[in-house]
Enzyme design. Structure first.
Site, mmCIF file in Angstrom:
data_model
loop_
_atom_site.group_PDB
_atom_site.id
_atom_site.type_symbol
_atom_site.label_atom_id
_atom_site.label_comp_id
_atom_site.label_asym_id
_atom_site.label_seq_id
_atom_site.Cartn_x
_atom_site.Cartn_y
_atom_site.Cartn_z
ATOM 1 N N ALA A 75 -7.492 -1.031 -13.245
ATOM 2 C CA ALA A 75 -7.238 -1.871 -12.064
ATOM 3 C C ALA A 75 -8.434 -2.741 -11.700
ATOM 4 O O ALA A 75 -8.261 -3.828 -11.155
ATOM 5 C CB ALA A 75 -6.822 -1.014 -10.879
ATOM 6 N N THR A 76 -9.645 -2.292 -12.003
ATOM 7 C CA THR A 76 -10.815 -3.140 -11.728
ATOM 8 C C THR A 76 -10.681 -4.444 -12.509
ATOM 9 O O THR A 76 -10.846 -5.537 -11.951
ATOM 10 C CB THR A 76 -12.122 -2.412 -12.115
ATOM 11 O OG1 THR A 76 -12.242 -1.249 -11.300
ATOM 12 C CG2 THR A 76 -13.338 -3.295 -11.928
ATOM 13 N N ASN A 155 -6.943 3.376 -0.594
ATOM 14 C CA ASN A 155 -7.371 4.535 -1.378
ATOM 15 C C ASN A 155 -8.172 5.557 -0.582
ATOM 16 O O ASN A 155 -8.337 6.686 -1.021
ATOM 17 C CB ASN A 155 -8.180 4.067 -2.593
ATOM 18 C CG ASN A 155 -9.289 3.113 -2.232
ATOM 19 O OD1 ASN A 155 -9.046 2.033 -1.694
ATOM 20 N ND2 ASN A 155 -10.513 3.514 -2.487
ATOM 21 N N GLN A 183 -2.821 2.434 -5.709
ATOM 22 C CA GLN A 183 -2.521 3.713 -5.052
ATOM 23 C C GLN A 183 -1.052 3.832 -4.641
ATOM 24 O O GLN A 183 -0.642 4.892 -4.156
ATOM 25 C CB GLN A 183 -3.401 3.902 -3.804
ATOM 26 C CG GLN A 183 -4.887 4.080 -4.105
ATOM 27 C CD GLN A 183 -5.242 5.430 -4.722
ATOM 28 O OE1 GLN A 183 -4.430 6.357 -4.774
ATOM 29 N NE2 GLN A 183 -6.467 5.543 -5.201
ATOM 30 N N SER A 203 -3.313 0.859 -12.254
ATOM 31 C CA SER A 203 -4.160 1.614 -13.163
ATOM 32 C C SER A 203 -3.405 2.829 -13.667
ATOM 33 O O SER A 203 -2.577 3.389 -12.960
ATOM 34 C CB SER A 203 -5.405 2.065 -12.398
ATOM 35 O OG SER A 203 -6.278 2.728 -13.274
ATOM 36 N N HIS A 205 -4.905 5.789 -14.739
ATOM 37 C CA HIS A 205 -5.502 7.114 -14.487
ATOM 38 C C HIS A 205 -5.276 7.637 -13.062
ATOM 39 O O HIS A 205 -5.647 8.760 -12.749
ATOM 40 C CB HIS A 205 -6.994 7.127 -14.847
ATOM 41 C CG HIS A 205 -7.915 6.445 -13.877
ATOM 42 N ND1 HIS A 205 -8.574 7.135 -12.884
ATOM 43 C CD2 HIS A 205 -8.283 5.162 -13.747
ATOM 44 C CE1 HIS A 205 -9.326 6.280 -12.204
ATOM 45 N NE2 HIS A 205 -9.160 5.074 -12.709
ATOM 46 N N THR A 243 -8.218 -6.043 -29.119
ATOM 47 C CA THR A 243 -7.226 -5.190 -29.769
ATOM 48 C C THR A 243 -6.627 -4.224 -28.758
ATOM 49 O O THR A 243 -7.366 -3.579 -28.005
ATOM 50 C CB THR A 243 -7.877 -4.402 -30.924
ATOM 51 O OG1 THR A 243 -8.422 -5.351 -31.842
ATOM 52 C CG2 THR A 243 -6.878 -3.513 -31.629
ATOM 53 N N CYS A 328 -15.422 5.369 -6.337
ATOM 54 C CA CYS A 328 -15.902 4.093 -6.869
ATOM 55 C C CYS A 328 -17.053 3.563 -6.056
ATOM 56 O O CYS A 328 -17.953 2.931 -6.562
ATOM 57 C CB CYS A 328 -14.791 3.059 -6.861
ATOM 58 S SG CYS A 328 -13.223 3.744 -7.315
HETATM 59 C C1 PLP Z 1 -8.984 3.352 -8.379
HETATM 60 C C2 PLP Z 1 -8.691 2.071 -7.737
HETATM 61 C C3 PLP Z 1 -9.048 0.852 -8.352
HETATM 62 C C4 PLP Z 1 -9.828 0.805 -9.636
HETATM 63 O O1 PLP Z 1 -9.086 1.247 -10.724
HETATM 64 P P1 PLP Z 1 -9.765 1.552 -12.134
HETATM 65 O O2 PLP Z 1 -8.607 1.659 -13.057
HETATM 66 O O3 PLP Z 1 -10.507 2.829 -11.955
HETATM 67 O O4 PLP Z 1 -10.651 0.405 -12.470
HETATM 68 C C5 PLP Z 1 -8.705 -0.313 -7.708
HETATM 69 N N1 PLP Z 1 -8.043 -0.307 -6.547
HETATM 70 C C6 PLP Z 1 -7.686 0.825 -5.932
HETATM 71 C C7 PLP Z 1 -6.943 0.764 -4.647
HETATM 72 C C8 PLP Z 1 -7.993 2.050 -6.510
HETATM 73 O O5 PLP Z 1 -7.652 3.183 -5.889
#
Ligand code: PLP
Length: 386
Positions: A75-76, A155, A183, A203, A205, A243, A328
């Site tokens: 997500a970053t 988050n 989220q 994201s 994870h 890739t 983060c």
């Molecule tokens: C965790 C999170 C991100 C970042 O996601 P990553 O995949 O870890 O880079 C961005 N926005 C929100 C709201 C998040 O909770």
């Protein structure tokens, strides 16, 4: 039970066993290991098929066209790509972007970077519950506003923003609307065929998929100005070269397919655990719940323990894996920018802890957590009397 008890699902989640079993098929020589960009042999074709199946699984969860999903590293990157990619720097006028004070650091930092490059930035402040009223957005829109970026679920507090109203306001003025849905995906149904969001980040994870993969939804119709931020082999229709990590993508696809089927049931289970947790803590302690009593997801609880330093409490609660805010930003910040924006003073902010519940949390975990928290605070209070 596994110790310490994991109550930090908002920072990351373990990979679901079913996701894991799917992923390992895409690594070794006796599996499907090809490069999906290899067009001349079956190794490539099979990998490409797997990627496209995952793309479909992800698009199914938000009811988009599969062609509107771009794979990223998380997500970053999706937030960076959405915001930087949609700003047309060739325009001669000064461009204005609107976002929120309580956004994730990956959105805020990207915006500060754009500000250094001459973009005008307005950050909306929320009310004391963390909610940004759509009127506030409307008031801040100017002639040169080109993009609005606001998150769906926060988050740190779990509050839900009214993205439908934000979207309506943006669309009636032909302004692009980006949502960080990291989220909310898999917790709240989102249908992009009903809400005309232009760009949306997720994201893997945070939804029981592997780390290092994410996606950006980019609406196809009407087409928007959009520029790649990573250049190279032209993968992902030229929008994101590199890739494709097939095993990661397959994992994210499987995680989305599971949520499509199980989201409702999972939410109900987590809500029961949340209610049990909150009433167990409330009964014995002087607490404030940070967030909105109605517009929230049950997974995240942000609690201020009045008169108690959260850092000390987290250390003493050694059998619980919890955090004071977001993982983060904990490398960068001393206290939460989210709680500050909601009007909590430094002292209250320093007494706050985020608990986040997830798929593998049990009733026993919650009972244990309640007891440990209540006993620890009781001891802390008794000691401070002397
Ligand atoms: C965790 C999170 C991100 C970042 O996601 P990553 O995949 O870890 O880079 C961005 N926005 C929100 C709201 C998040 O909770």
């Amino acid at each position: 039970m596994k110790f310490p008890i994991y109550l930090d699902y908002a920072s990351t989640t373990p990979v679901d066993q079913r996701v894991y079993e799917e992923m390992i098929k895409y690594l070794k020589y006796d599996g499907i290991f090809g490069n999906p960009s290899s067009r001349s042999h079956i190794y490539g074709w099979k990998a490409e098929q797997a990627v496209e199946k995952s793309r479909k699984n992800i698009s199914n969860l938000i009811n988009s066209d599969a062609r509107e999903i771009i794979f990223t590293s998380g997500a970053t990157e999706s937030n960076n790509l959405a915001i930087k990619g949609s700003i047309n720097f060739n325009k001669t006028e000064k461009l204005h972007v609107i976002s929120g004070e309580t956004e994730h650091i990956s959105v805020l930092d990207t915006l500060y970077n754009l500000q250094e490059n001459g973009i005008e930035l307005t950050l909306l402040s929320p009310n004391k519950n963390g909610i940004i009223h759509p009127k506030r957005l409307e008031e801040k829109i100017k002639k040169n506003t080109v993009l609005v970026s606001l998150m769906h679920v926060n988050n740190e507090t779990g509050i839900i923003q009214d993205i439908e109203s934000f979207c309506k306001i943006c669309k009636s003025r032909k302004i692009l609307f980006h949502v960080d849905a990291t989220q909310s995906i898999g917790k709240i149904p989102i249908d992009v065929s009903l809400i005309p969001i232009d760009l949306m980040s997720f994201s893997s994870h945070k939804i029981y998929g592997p780390k290092g993969v994410g996606a950006l939804f980019l609406r196809r119709k009407p087409p928007i100005y959009f520029k790649a931020q990573i250049h190279g082999g032209g993968q992902e229709k030229n929008f994101r070269s590199g890739t494709l990590p097939v095993h990661q993508i397959v994992g994210m696809g499987k995680a989305c397919a599971i949520l499509k089927d199980e989201m409702n049931l999972e939410n109900k289970k987590i809500k029961l655990l949340r209610d049990k947790f909150l009433s167990g803590i409330k009964e014995k302690n002087n607490i404030l719940l940070n967030g909105d009593p109605i517009n929230n997801i049950p997974n995240i609880l942000n609690i201020t323990f009045l008169g108690i330093d959260s850092k000390t409490l987290i250390i003493l609660l050694k059998d619980l894996a919890i955090s004071s805010g977001s993982a983060c930003s904990s490398e960068k910040e001393n206290s939460s920018h989210v709680l500050k924006a909601m009007g909590l003073n430094h002292f209250l902010s320093k007494s706050s802890i985020r608990f986040s519940i997830g798929r593998f949390t049990s009733k026993e975990d919650i009972s244990f957590a309640i007891n440990q928290i209540n006993n620890t605070i009781k001891i802390l209070k008794e000691n401070s009397k002397y």
